[in-house]
Design a protein around this motif. Structure first.
Motif, PDB file in Angstrom:
ATOM      1  N   ASP A 142       0.841  -1.194   0.000  1.00 13.76           N
ATOM      2  CA  ASP A 142       0.000   0.000   0.000  1.00 13.76           C
ATOM      3  C   ASP A 142       0.878   1.245   0.000  1.00 13.76           C
ATOM      4  N   ASP A 143       0.409   2.269  -0.690  1.00 14.01           N
ATOM      5  CA  ASP A 143       1.206   3.490  -0.841  1.00 14.01           C
ATOM      6  C   ASP A 143       0.634   4.657  -0.035  1.00 14.01           C
ATOM      7  N   GLY A 144       0.290   4.379   1.211  1.00 12.23           N
ATOM      8  CA  GLY A 144      -0.149   5.462   2.096  1.00 12.23           C
ATOM      9  C   GLY A 144      -1.633   5.782   2.026  1.00 12.23           C
ATOM     10  N   SER A 145      -2.454   4.778   1.818  1.00 14.68           N
ATOM     11  CA  SER A 145      -3.904   4.996   1.747  1.00 14.68           C
ATOM     12  C   SER A 145      -4.435   5.617   3.028  1.00 14.68           C
ATOM     13  N   ILE A 146      -5.473   6.460   2.865  1.00 14.15           N
ATOM     14  CA  ILE A 146      -6.119   7.082   4.026  1.00 14.15           C
ATOM     15  C   ILE A 146      -7.587   6.657   4.132  1.00 14.15           C
ATOM     16  N   ASP A 147      -7.987   5.669   3.344  1.00 14.11           N
ATOM     17  CA  ASP A 147      -9.341   5.141   3.412  1.00 14.11           C
ATOM     18  C   ASP A 147      -9.324   3.774   4.102  1.00 14.11           C
ATOM     19  N   GLU A 148     -10.233   2.900   3.774  1.00 12.78           N
ATOM     20  CA  GLU A 148     -10.350   1.583   4.422  1.00 12.78           C
ATOM     21  C   GLU A 148      -9.378   0.534   3.868  1.00 12.78           C
ATOM     22  N   THR A 149      -8.522   0.906   2.936  1.00 13.15           N
ATOM     23  CA  THR A 149      -7.625  -0.053   2.287  1.00 13.15           C
ATOM     24  C   THR A 149      -6.769  -0.814   3.289  1.00 13.15           C
ATOM     25  N   THR A 150      -6.107  -0.111   4.181  1.00  8.17           N
ATOM     26  CA  THR A 150      -5.191  -0.781   5.118  1.00  8.17           C
ATOM     27  C   THR A 150      -5.944  -1.700   6.080  1.00  8.17           C
ATOM     28  N   LYS A 151      -7.165  -1.323   6.445  1.00 10.70           N
ATOM     29  CA  LYS A 151      -7.990  -2.184   7.308  1.00 10.70           C
ATOM     30  C   LYS A 151      -8.334  -3.478   6.573  1.00 10.70           C
ATOM     31  N   THR A 152      -8.711  -3.367   5.313  1.00  9.25           N
ATOM     32  CA  THR A 152      -9.042  -4.545   4.508  1.00  9.25           C
ATOM     33  C   THR A 152      -7.831  -5.459   4.365  1.00  9.25           C
ATOM     34  N   ALA A 183       2.752   4.304  -8.710  1.00  8.94           N
ATOM     35  CA  ALA A 183       2.590   2.856  -8.862  1.00  8.94           C
ATOM     36  C   ALA A 183       3.917   2.222  -9.275  1.00  8.94           C
ATOM     37  N   TYR A 184       4.643   2.872 -10.152  1.00 12.54           N
ATOM     38  CA  TYR A 184       5.936   2.359 -10.626  1.00 12.54           C
ATOM     39  C   TYR A 184       6.877   2.118  -9.449  1.00 12.54           C
ATOM     40  N   LYS A 185       7.059   3.132  -8.610  1.00 10.73           N
ATOM     41  CA  LYS A 185       7.960   3.009  -7.463  1.00 10.73           C
ATOM     42  C   LYS A 185       7.435   2.015  -6.427  1.00 10.73           C
ATOM     43  N   ASN A 186       6.116   1.913  -6.309  1.00  8.52           N
ATOM     44  CA  ASN A 186       5.524   0.981  -5.365  1.00  8.52           C
ATOM     45  C   ASN A 186       5.920  -0.446  -5.727  1.00  8.52           C
ATOM     46  N   PHE A 187       5.946  -0.770  -7.010  1.00  8.18           N
ATOM     47  CA  PHE A 187       6.329  -2.114  -7.431  1.00  8.18           C
ATOM     48  C   PHE A 187       7.820  -2.370  -7.297  1.00  8.18           C
ATOM     49  N   LEU A 188       8.636  -1.336  -7.300  1.00 12.27           N
ATOM     50  CA  LEU A 188      10.070  -1.545  -7.107  1.00 12.27           C
ATOM     51  C   LEU A 188      10.352  -1.918  -5.679  1.00 12.27           C
TER      52      LEU A 188
END
Length: 77
Positions: free
Chosen positions: A38-48, A72-77
């Motif tokens: 995860d790239d710093g989500s502020i919604d329910e993503t991290t809870k899920t 997204a590119y850096k997230n996959f690296l």
């Protein structure tokens, strides 16, 4: 059969993430592991993500870093 690694980058996709993960869990092929970054989500993503890690500890692994990458590119690296 080969083991499959699913790499999943997330960012504020909480309203879609559970459906996306469920679509993987209902596949007939079960020899896979999901790595979620995860790239710093502020919604329910991290809870899920945390709930799925608890429910499927051998299949779901959170590999998020504490500092968001901003792309997204850096997230996959």
């Amino acid at each position: 059969m080969m083991k499959v690694a699913v790499l999943l980058a997330t960012y504020n996709g909480g309203c879609f993430l559970q459906e996306q993960l469920d679509s993987l869990f209902i596949q007939t092929y079960k020899d896979f592991t999901i790595y979620i970054s995860d790239d710093g989500s502020i919604d329910e993503t991290t809870k899920t993500i945390a709930e799925c890690e608890l429910k499927y500890p051998d299949m779901v692994h959170n590999i998020s870093t504490p500092v968001p990458t901003g792309s997204a590119y850096k997230n996959f690296l």
